[in-house]
Structure formats: structure tokens, C-alpha cells
Scaffold this active site. Structure first.
Site, PDB file in Angstrom:
ATOM      1  CG  HIS A   1      24.899  17.776  60.565  1.00 28.28           C
ATOM      2  ND1 HIS A   1      26.073  18.047  59.907  1.00 28.28           N
ATOM      3  CD2 HIS A   1      24.313  18.971  60.793  1.00 28.28           C
ATOM      4  CE1 HIS A   1      26.193  19.354  59.755  1.00 28.28           C
ATOM      5  NE2 HIS A   1      25.144  19.942  60.278  1.00 28.28           N
ATOM      6  CE  LYS A  60      28.147  22.968  61.835  1.00 24.55           C
ATOM      7  NZ  LYS A  60      28.329  22.957  60.394  1.00 24.55           N
ATOM      8  N   GLY A  95      28.080  26.031  56.019  1.00 21.67           N
ATOM      9  CA  GLY A  95      29.384  26.591  56.366  1.00 21.67           C
ATOM     10  C   GLY A  95      30.101  27.275  55.212  1.00 21.67           C
ATOM     11  CB  SER A 143      25.273  29.988  54.856  1.00 20.98           C
ATOM     12  OG  SER A 143      26.418  29.188  54.643  1.00 20.98           O
ATOM     13  CG  ASN A 195      25.366  21.340  64.783  1.00 22.76           C
ATOM     14  OD1 ASN A 195      26.032  20.932  65.737  1.00 22.76           O
ATOM     15  ND2 ASN A 195      25.486  20.834  63.564  1.00 22.76           N
ATOM     16  CD  GLU A 234      29.397  19.693  59.606  1.00 19.62           C
ATOM     17  OE1 GLU A 234      29.338  19.554  60.839  1.00 19.62           O
ATOM     18  OE2 GLU A 234      29.147  20.777  59.030  1.00 19.62           O
ATOM     19  CD  GLU A 256      21.412  21.400  58.318  1.00 18.38           C
ATOM     20  OE1 GLU A 256      21.530  22.507  58.848  1.00 18.38           O
ATOM     21  OE2 GLU A 256      22.098  20.422  58.621  1.00 18.38           O
TER      22      GLU A 256
HETATM   23  C1  PEP Z   1      24.698  23.122  60.187  1.00 17.29           C
HETATM   24  O1  PEP Z   1      25.758  22.683  60.602  1.00 17.29           O
HETATM   25  O2  PEP Z   1      23.664  22.453  60.373  1.00 17.29           O
HETATM   26  C2  PEP Z   1      24.677  24.396  59.468  1.00 17.29           C
HETATM   27  C3  PEP Z   1      23.570  24.765  58.889  1.00 17.29           C
HETATM   28  O3  PEP Z   1      25.846  25.121  59.469  1.00 17.29           O
HETATM   29  P1  PEP Z   1      26.031  26.661  58.957  1.00 17.29           P
HETATM   30  O4  PEP Z   1      24.887  27.441  59.544  1.00 17.29           O
HETATM   31  O5  PEP Z   1      27.353  27.066  59.496  1.00 17.29           O
HETATM   32  O6  PEP Z   1      25.968  26.625  57.483  1.00 17.29           O
END
Ligand code: PEP
Length: 259
Positions: free
Chosen positions: A98, A11, A176, A216, A9, A100, A170
Site C-alpha cells: 500500500h 487504515k 485520500g 478517492s 481499507n 502509505e 492506486e
Molecule cells: C486506499 O487507502 O487504498 C485508498 C484508496 O484511500 P481513499 O479511498 O481514501 O483514497
């Protein structure tokens, strides 16, 4: 046996040039493991057609993903993008729910459910994301939140669509932040999510649905998480912007499947 599935992703990152380079490097880097792992990349909307072309030229197995969609077929919805438009330009898979979009853009379970249904009805694949916030985790609400988001996200989704559905667990506090769930915590949450899927669709159907972990993930921590029986790959944010790192994560997923 579920084939692991890794999503990258991107973003709101990359430029047309850097995204193109990244797509080429990822496509070439995972080509030799295409039989062992499914891979999708989710570039920003403006670059989808450019990257579709790059993947096509390479006869790549990497799927093209959209980070969002709107559920209405057409009309006065300024700024939105329909499933027909995404299909038209060769998108394979769409993200829904997601964190966000839930917590920064304010999307409700009801809206996410409409997007999930519209995506699957359009014949595209859908990754439905769920996960608890830190305060919910410390209040022991992880399973409650996941269950609510899964039940609401899948309300009215018929079993015949499930072959195109993936779930991404997640935990919001891990996205992040550099904080990653322990393999045991990821397994516990994902086992519970599969149990909810079994209540909704039966055990056999639930056993076929892939559940990714996201939060992460890096090449250095992916391997132990991917070994867990209910973890079928990952959804990757930050580390998907570095081709070497992302390809190494895809390799870890490919190697997580017993020979
Ligand atoms: C994500 O945006 O789905 C995600 C898991 O981000 P990150 O790997 O940066 O934590």
C-alpha cells in the site's frame, strides 16, 4: 469473466465499538449481492478477532483482511505480526505494498516482495498495490513505475499462486485527496499492468487476475470507473468508513458486470 472485488481499507481508524457497528452494517448491506461481488474489509489489527466473530455469527461472505504482515514465520521481530498468527485468527486476505507503507513507512520493493510471497505461500489471498506519485505522473512515468512495482512485487511468485492474487492500481496522488483518475486513465494504466502480468505469466493467467482501482472512490464516481474492461472493482479508503457509501460502491461493482 472476473468477479468484481471491493476492499475496504479502514487504515488506522475506528474503535472497537464503531468498527463492530461498521462490520455489521457492511455485512448486512452486501449480503444480497454476495453472488455478484466479492467484498473484504481491513480493520486495524487489534479488532480483527472481534470482527471475525461478527462476520462468523452472520455467516457473512465478507472476507476478513489484514492491512499488513511480516514475512518471517516467528522470532525476535518486535511489533510484527506473522502470517501464521493471521491465519490462526481467521484472516483471509492481506494487503501488500500500500502506498502509505511504501511512502510513509518506507517499505522497499524487496520487502514487499517478501510479504507477497509469504502471504501466498501461507495459502492466504494477497492484494499487491502499485501506483505512481504525482511527479512521476507528470513526467510520464506511470507505466514505468507500475511495471517496476509489479515485476519486483511478484519476483519469484510461481503461477500456481495466482488464483489468490489481486492487484490494486492506486495512483498515490489520488489516495485520500479527493482527486480521482478519469475512467480512461484508470483503464489505460490497468490495461498496461495486465500486459505486464501477461509477459510474466501468459495472457490466459493475466486475464484471470483481478485488478482493482483505488484512489478517492465514492459511490458517485465508482460506476464509470467500474465499467472499464480492465477494472475489476476497487480498494476503498475513506469511503469504506461509511457503511452506506461503501455498500453503494459494492452495489455499483455488482451492477458493472453485464448480465
Ligand atoms: C486506499 O487507502 O487504498 C485508498 C484508496 O484511500 P481513499 O479511498 O481514501 O483514497
Amino acid at each position: 469473466m472476473r468477479k468484481p472485488f471491493i476492499g475496504g481499507n479502514w487504515k488506522m481508524n475506528t474503535s472497537r465499538a464503531s468498527g463492530s457497528d461498521l462490520a455489521r452494517a457492511v455485512s448486512d448491506g452486501v449480503n444480497s449481492i454476495r453472488a455478484a461481488v466479492d467484498v473484504a474489509i481491513f480493520p486495524p489489527f487489534p479488532y480483527l478477532m472481534t470482527i471475525r466473530q461478527i462476520l462468523r455469527e452472520r455467516n457473512s461472505a465478507v472476507k476478513l483482511g489484514a492491512q499488513d504482515c511480516y514475512f518471517e514465520p516467528d522470532g525476535a521481530f518486535t511489533g510484527e505480526v506473522s502470517l501464521a498468527m493471521l491465519k490462526d485468527i481467521g484472516v483471509d486476505v492481506v494487503l501488500a505494498g500500500h502506498s502509505e507503507r511504501r511512502h510513509v513507512l518506507g517499505e522497499s520493493d524487496e520487502l514487499i516482495n517478501k510479504k507477497v510471497k509469504a502471504t501466498l505461500e501461507a495459502g492466504l489471498e494477497c492484494i499487491l498495490c502499485c501506483g505512481e506519485k504525482l511527479e512521476q505522473r507528470v513526467s510520464n512515468l506511470t507505466d514505468t513505475v507500475n511495471e517496476r512495482q509489479i515485476r519486483a512485487g511478484l519476483a519469484g511468485v510461481p503461477g500456481e499462486y495466482l488464483s489468490r492474487l489481486t492487484i490494486a492500481y492506486e495512483p498515490v496522488w489520488a489516495i485520500g485527496t479527493g482527486k480521482v483518475a478519469t475512467p480512461e486513465d484508470a483503464q489505460t494504466a490497468q490495461q498496461r499492468i495486465r500486459a505486464v502480468l501477461a509477459q510474466l505469466y501468459g495472457q490466459e493467467a493475466a486475464d484471470r487476475i483481478r485488478i482493482q482501482y483505488g484512489g478517492s472512490l465514492k459511490a458517485s464516481n465508482a460506476r464509470d470507473i467500474f465499467k472499464q474492461p480492465d477494472v475489476d472493482g476497487g480498494l476503498i479508503g475513506g469511503a469504506s468508513l461509511k457503511s452506506d457509501e461503501f455498500v453503494a460502491i459494492c452495489r455499483a461493482a455488482a451492477e458493472s458486470v453485464p448480465a
